[in-house]
Design an enzyme around this catalytic site. Sequence first.
Site, PDB file in Angstrom:
ATOM      1  N   LYS A   1       0.845  -1.013   0.009  1.00  0.00           N
ATOM      2  CA  LYS A   1      -0.051   0.069   0.068  1.00  0.00           C
ATOM      3  C   LYS A   1       0.676   1.264   0.092  1.00  0.00           C
ATOM      4  CE  LYS A   1      -3.395  -2.271   2.843  1.00  0.00           C
ATOM      5  NZ  LYS A   1      -4.059  -2.384   4.230  1.00  0.00           N
TER       6      LYS A   1
ATOM      7  N   ARG B   1     -12.735  -5.596  12.674  1.00  0.00           N
ATOM      8  CA  ARG B   1     -12.690  -5.060  11.406  1.00  0.00           C
ATOM      9  C   ARG B   1     -14.266  -5.471  10.908  1.00  0.00           C
ATOM     10  NH1 ARG B   1      -8.166  -4.851   8.314  1.00  0.00           N
ATOM     11  NH2 ARG B   1      -6.186  -5.041   9.696  1.00  0.00           N
TER      12      ARG B   1
END
Length: 269
Positions: A58, A259
């Site tokens: 990322k 999450r």
Amino acid sequence: MPELPEMENYRRLLCKQIKDKTITDIKINRDKSINVPISEFHEKVTGQTIVSIDRRGKHLLFHLQNGFYLLLHLMLGGTMYLGSQQDQPRRTKQVIFDFHNSELFFIGLRLGYLHLLTKEQVEEDFKELGPEPLDPSFTLETFKEIIGKKKGKLKLALVDQKFIAGIGNCYSDEICYHAQVLPTRKWNELSEEELEALFTSIKFVLNRALELGGYMEMPLYKLDQLTGGYNDHCFVYDREGEVCNRCGQSIVKIELSSRKCFYCLGCQR
Ligand SMILES: [Zn+2]
């Protein structure tokens, strides 16, 4: 948080716009977004040409002419805009690069950062990252090797950057949906066919998202019509209560180790 497709989309678009261009001036509004004193940052970055832009997981890596690197991680809430004083978004910019005719605005760099590093420091930062899933060297064999004797839940490993680099909350759910397996399943309970389906889906989903421009909401520059195209094409992510395109059942949302996790009970096993 932007994941591999979003960052790779940025990389490709930025390459076309600012590769071989010189950073003529810099403005740092938040010194916590960088890792060295502002004066040092100025000294080593101002006047430098961007030789290339790479991506790892990322992160984006701007390679400067003087051999230094700028390592960007947008984290949660971070974004970029390439424009001018006239068309810039009305948001707080933590760092601004001036390229003579245009400016690159780094926005929302609260958790994110832009670090000035040497090649060795970059290698140190990247040493624990897992393989790049879209690299041709990431084969079914590599995938099976890194799975090894994993026992935990699918989603939790898929978002682990040490396992595979670049997959986060959105694409872990999208990949499991495409492979028709539940993200809550355990690795050691998957059949050979399901593992192969997961491998195929990792490549397919990330490539598809990249082709569609990823899910970032704001365009990178005024005439950018690619960025954010994936937003309308998510299979399950952020689609709680909506109808599954494959089987017609409702998409559900649960929490998995704090999450968000989306899937379809109708067609994922
Ligand atoms: Zn379904």
